[in-house]
Design an enzyme around this catalytic site. Sequence first.
Site, PDB file in Angstrom:
ATOM      1  N   GLU A 120      -1.001  -6.820   4.290  1.00  0.00           N
ATOM      2  CA  GLU A 120      -1.455  -7.713   5.356  1.00  0.00           C
ATOM      3  C   GLU A 120      -1.581  -9.175   4.918  1.00  0.00           C
ATOM      4  O   GLU A 120      -2.686  -9.736   4.882  1.00  0.00           O
ATOM      5  CB  GLU A 120      -2.792  -7.225   5.926  1.00  0.00           C
ATOM      6  CG  GLU A 120      -2.734  -5.830   6.512  1.00  0.00           C
ATOM      7  CD  GLU A 120      -3.995  -5.438   7.289  1.00  0.00           C
ATOM      8  OE1 GLU A 120      -4.973  -6.209   7.270  1.00  0.00           O
ATOM      9  OE2 GLU A 120      -3.994  -4.376   7.925  1.00  0.00           O
TER      10      GLU A 120
ATOM     11  N   ARG B 246      -1.920   6.173  -0.975  1.00  0.00           N
ATOM     12  CA  ARG B 246      -1.635   4.744  -0.996  1.00  0.00           C
ATOM     13  C   ARG B 246      -2.868   4.035  -1.544  1.00  0.00           C
ATOM     14  O   ARG B 246      -3.934   4.083  -0.934  1.00  0.00           O
ATOM     15  CB  ARG B 246      -1.322   4.241   0.413  1.00  0.00           C
ATOM     16  CG  ARG B 246      -1.180   2.738   0.516  1.00  0.00           C
ATOM     17  CD  ARG B 246      -0.862   2.265   1.933  1.00  0.00           C
ATOM     18  NE  ARG B 246      -0.684   0.830   1.960  1.00  0.00           N
ATOM     19  CZ  ARG B 246      -1.578  -0.031   2.468  1.00  0.00           C
ATOM     20  NH1 ARG B 246      -2.681   0.383   3.036  1.00  0.00           N
ATOM     21  NH2 ARG B 246      -1.330  -1.320   2.441  1.00  0.00           N
TER      22      ARG B 246
ATOM     23  N   TYR C 208      -4.461  -0.774  14.353  1.00  0.00           N
ATOM     24  CA  TYR C 208      -5.785  -0.324  14.786  1.00  0.00           C
ATOM     25  C   TYR C 208      -6.030  -0.505  16.279  1.00  0.00           C
ATOM     26  O   TYR C 208      -6.619   0.359  16.914  1.00  0.00           O
ATOM     27  CB  TYR C 208      -6.881  -1.065  14.002  1.00  0.00           C
ATOM     28  CG  TYR C 208      -6.893  -0.684  12.552  1.00  0.00           C
ATOM     29  CD1 TYR C 208      -7.571   0.453  12.124  1.00  0.00           C
ATOM     30  CD2 TYR C 208      -6.183  -1.415  11.607  1.00  0.00           C
ATOM     31  CE1 TYR C 208      -7.558   0.834  10.788  1.00  0.00           C
ATOM     32  CE2 TYR C 208      -6.163  -1.036  10.271  1.00  0.00           C
ATOM     33  CZ  TYR C 208      -6.849   0.085   9.872  1.00  0.00           C
ATOM     34  OH  TYR C 208      -6.828   0.473   8.555  1.00  0.00           O
TER      35      TYR C 208
ATOM     36  N   GLU D  38      -1.503   2.210   7.469  1.00  0.00           N
ATOM     37  CA  GLU D  38      -2.935   2.323   7.775  1.00  0.00           C
ATOM     38  C   GLU D  38      -3.111   2.602   9.252  1.00  0.00           C
ATOM     39  O   GLU D  38      -2.474   1.964  10.090  1.00  0.00           O
ATOM     40  CB  GLU D  38      -3.711   1.030   7.476  1.00  0.00           C
ATOM     41  CG  GLU D  38      -3.969   0.760   6.040  1.00  0.00           C
ATOM     42  CD  GLU D  38      -4.784  -0.521   5.816  1.00  0.00           C
ATOM     43  OE1 GLU D  38      -5.587  -0.903   6.700  1.00  0.00           O
ATOM     44  OE2 GLU D  38      -4.594  -1.124   4.751  1.00  0.00           O
TER      45      GLU D  38
ATOM     46  N   ASN E  31       0.452  -1.485   9.661  1.00  0.00           N
ATOM     47  CA  ASN E  31      -0.953  -1.102   9.859  1.00  0.00           C
ATOM     48  C   ASN E  31      -1.308  -1.342  11.317  1.00  0.00           C
ATOM     49  O   ASN E  31      -1.013  -2.412  11.858  1.00  0.00           O
ATOM     50  CB  ASN E  31      -1.886  -1.959   8.993  1.00  0.00           C
ATOM     51  CG  ASN E  31      -1.734  -1.652   7.515  1.00  0.00           C
ATOM     52  OD1 ASN E  31      -1.012  -0.736   7.120  1.00  0.00           O
ATOM     53  ND2 ASN E  31      -2.415  -2.422   6.685  1.00  0.00           N
TER      54      ASN E  31
ATOM     55  N   HIS F 271      -3.842  -6.213  -2.657  1.00  0.00           N
ATOM     56  CA  HIS F 271      -4.627  -5.981  -1.436  1.00  0.00           C
ATOM     57  C   HIS F 271      -5.816  -6.950  -1.484  1.00  0.00           C
ATOM     58  O   HIS F 271      -6.965  -6.550  -1.604  1.00  0.00           O
ATOM     59  CB  HIS F 271      -5.068  -4.510  -1.365  1.00  0.00           C
ATOM     60  CG  HIS F 271      -5.493  -4.040  -0.004  1.00  0.00           C
ATOM     61  ND1 HIS F 271      -4.939  -2.940   0.621  1.00  0.00           N
ATOM     62  CD2 HIS F 271      -6.437  -4.499   0.841  1.00  0.00           C
ATOM     63  CE1 HIS F 271      -5.523  -2.751   1.792  1.00  0.00           C
ATOM     64  NE2 HIS F 271      -6.454  -3.682   1.955  1.00  0.00           N
TER      65      HIS F 271
HETATM   66  C1  FCB Z   1      -7.170  -3.522   7.233  1.00  0.00           C
HETATM   67  C2  FCB Z   1      -7.272  -3.613   5.736  1.00  0.00           C
HETATM   68  C3  FCB Z   1      -8.040  -2.484   5.105  1.00  0.00           C
HETATM   69  C4  FCB Z   1      -9.242  -2.095   5.927  1.00  0.00           C
HETATM   70  C5  FCB Z   1      -8.849  -1.865   7.357  1.00  0.00           C
HETATM   71  C6  FCB Z   1      -9.978  -1.413   8.250  1.00  0.00           C
HETATM   72  O1  FCB Z   1      -7.001  -4.795   7.779  1.00  0.00           O
HETATM   73  O2  FCB Z   1      -5.982  -3.653   5.177  1.00  0.00           O
HETATM   74  O3  FCB Z   1      -8.375  -2.870   3.804  1.00  0.00           O
HETATM   75  O4  FCB Z   1     -10.231  -3.037   5.793  1.00  0.00           O
HETATM   76  O5  FCB Z   1      -8.302  -3.028   7.897  1.00  0.00           O
END
Ligand code: FCB
Length: 485
Positions: A183, A94, A312, A387, A310, A138
Site C-alpha cells: 500500500e 503473507r 476493505y 488483504e 487489498n 510494510h
Molecule cells: C491495511 C494495512 C494493514 C492493516 C489493514 C487493516 O491498510 O495494510 O496493515 O492495517 O489495513
Amino acid sequence: MTSTTTPAATAGNPDYRDAGLVFPDSFIFGSATASYQVEGAFDEDGRGPSIWDTFSHTPGKIWNEDTGDVAADHYHRLEADLDLMSSLGLAAYRFSISWSRIQPTGRGPANQKGLDFYARLIDGLIARGIRPIVTMYHWDLPQALEDEGGWTNRATAYAFADYAAILGAAFGDRVDTWTTLNEPWCSAYLGYGSGAHAPGRTDGAAALAAVHHLNLAHGLAILALKPLVTNDPDFSITLNLHVLRGEGETGPEAVRQIDALANRVFLGPLLKGAYPADVLEDTKGISDWAFVLPGDTEIIHQPLEVLGVNYYSTTLVRLWDGESPRENADGHKDVGASPWPGADRVEFLAQPGPYTEMGWNIDPSGLEDLLVSLHEEFPNQPLMVTENGAAFADTVVQTDDGPRVHDVERTDYLRRHFTAAHRAMARGVDLRGYQVWSLMDNFEWGYGYSKRFGIIHVDYETLERTPKDSARWYAALVATRTLPA
Ligand code: FCB
C-alpha cells in the site's frame, strides 16, 4: 478503481451470502500480518528504530499511547504461531520483513540476527508446506533514512534496492512471492500528506515525491532481486486501490480526481510505464514532478507475475458546492491535513451501513467490481487478494470446549467477500489466492490495540492465542475449498 455498474453475471444471493461455491485446487488460501504490527522485540537482536517506533512513542499519535514494542510478540512465539497456521491448514503466510531488523540504519551490512529470524520463519513455513509470501516493506522505514528525507529523498529508493539485494542473497532460493511494497498510497499520502501515519508529515508536495520514489523503489528492487533468485518466484506489489462511487452530477469528476491520485498514479507507471497526464495537471500547483527523471518510468514498469489487491470498503465522492457544511467521511479532518493533494474540492460522503468497528462500510460488491474492472483493463494480469478482513469487538467466552470467540460478524464478512471473489472468478478474473487480514489481532497503526482484525484472538496481557470461530470457519473452507454456510 472506478465503479462498474455491470450486474454480476453469476446468479447468486443478492447479499453475497452464497454457500457451496468451490474454489480451484490451485487457489492459495492464506493469511497475512506485518512486521511492526505483530513482531514486538522492538530493540532486540540488533534491530534499529523505524519511523513507526518514533511515531508510536510520540505522545498523541496513537490511541491510548499504544506502541508496537511488544505487539503480539510473534518474534518470540514463532514456533507456536507456525503451528497455529498449520492447524488451520493455511497454504500461504503473507508476512513482512522489518527493514531495520536487517539493516538497523537502512544502509550497510546485514544484521545476521535479523536474517536468522526470517530464515527461521521461512524455513518453518516451508517445513509445514506453507508458501512464504514476503512483503519487503510494510511501512516501517528505518528512522535513519527518514532523517535524510525518507521517501521524499530519491536515495531512499536506491537504499531499498540494496536491501532487496540482501534479501535476495539470503532467501532468493526459497521465497514463493516477493512483494516489494504494501500500500504505497498509505506510505505516501498518510505518511507525508495527512500525517496520520509515520513519519507524520503534512506536505502535499512531499507526498507526491514519496509516491514517485516508492514507485521507483519498487522497480529498482525487482531489478536488484531478479538476478539473485534461484527458484522461480513471483514478483509483486500490493496496492490498496480505491473502489470509487460517485454521487450526483459532480460524482464523475470527483471520481476522476481521486482515481488519478489513489489508483492510476500507481497503476500507470507500474503497468503502463507512464504517469497519467491528468494527475500531473491536477497537482501542478503543488508540484512540478521534477523528481521524475528520464528513464524512471521504464524502471518502474516491470512485469508483475501477480498484482496484490487489498480491499476493505468503498469510497463515495462528489465535488463540494462551496456552501453547504462539508462532509469528510474519510476522516482526514480528524487529523488536520488532507491526504489528497490537489483534490481540495472533493467531498467524502458517509455511506450506508452496515459498518465494521473501523466505521468502514461493508460492501462485498466493491471487491467484485474492483477485481472485474482490473481484469477488464489489464486482461493478462493475474491478481491476488493480499488483504481482506474486518475489525469487530470480540470477547472470549469460556465454554465446555475451552475458550471461544464467537465472531459471527467477521465470519459473515469473510463469507460475503469470498463470495465476491468467487463471482469475479466466474466472470473471468485470474485470481490466484486470498490472504485474510489478519492471522492474529495486532497493532492497528493509529488505532493501537483497540481494533481487532485477527481470526486468532490475542490476549494482550498474557499474549495467549485463541482461534476465533472465523478461524474455524476458514479452516473448513481451506480444507474443502468449498464455501461453508
Ligand atoms: C491495511 C494495512 C494493514 C492493516 C489493514 C487493516 O491498510 O495494510 O496493515 O492495517 O489495513
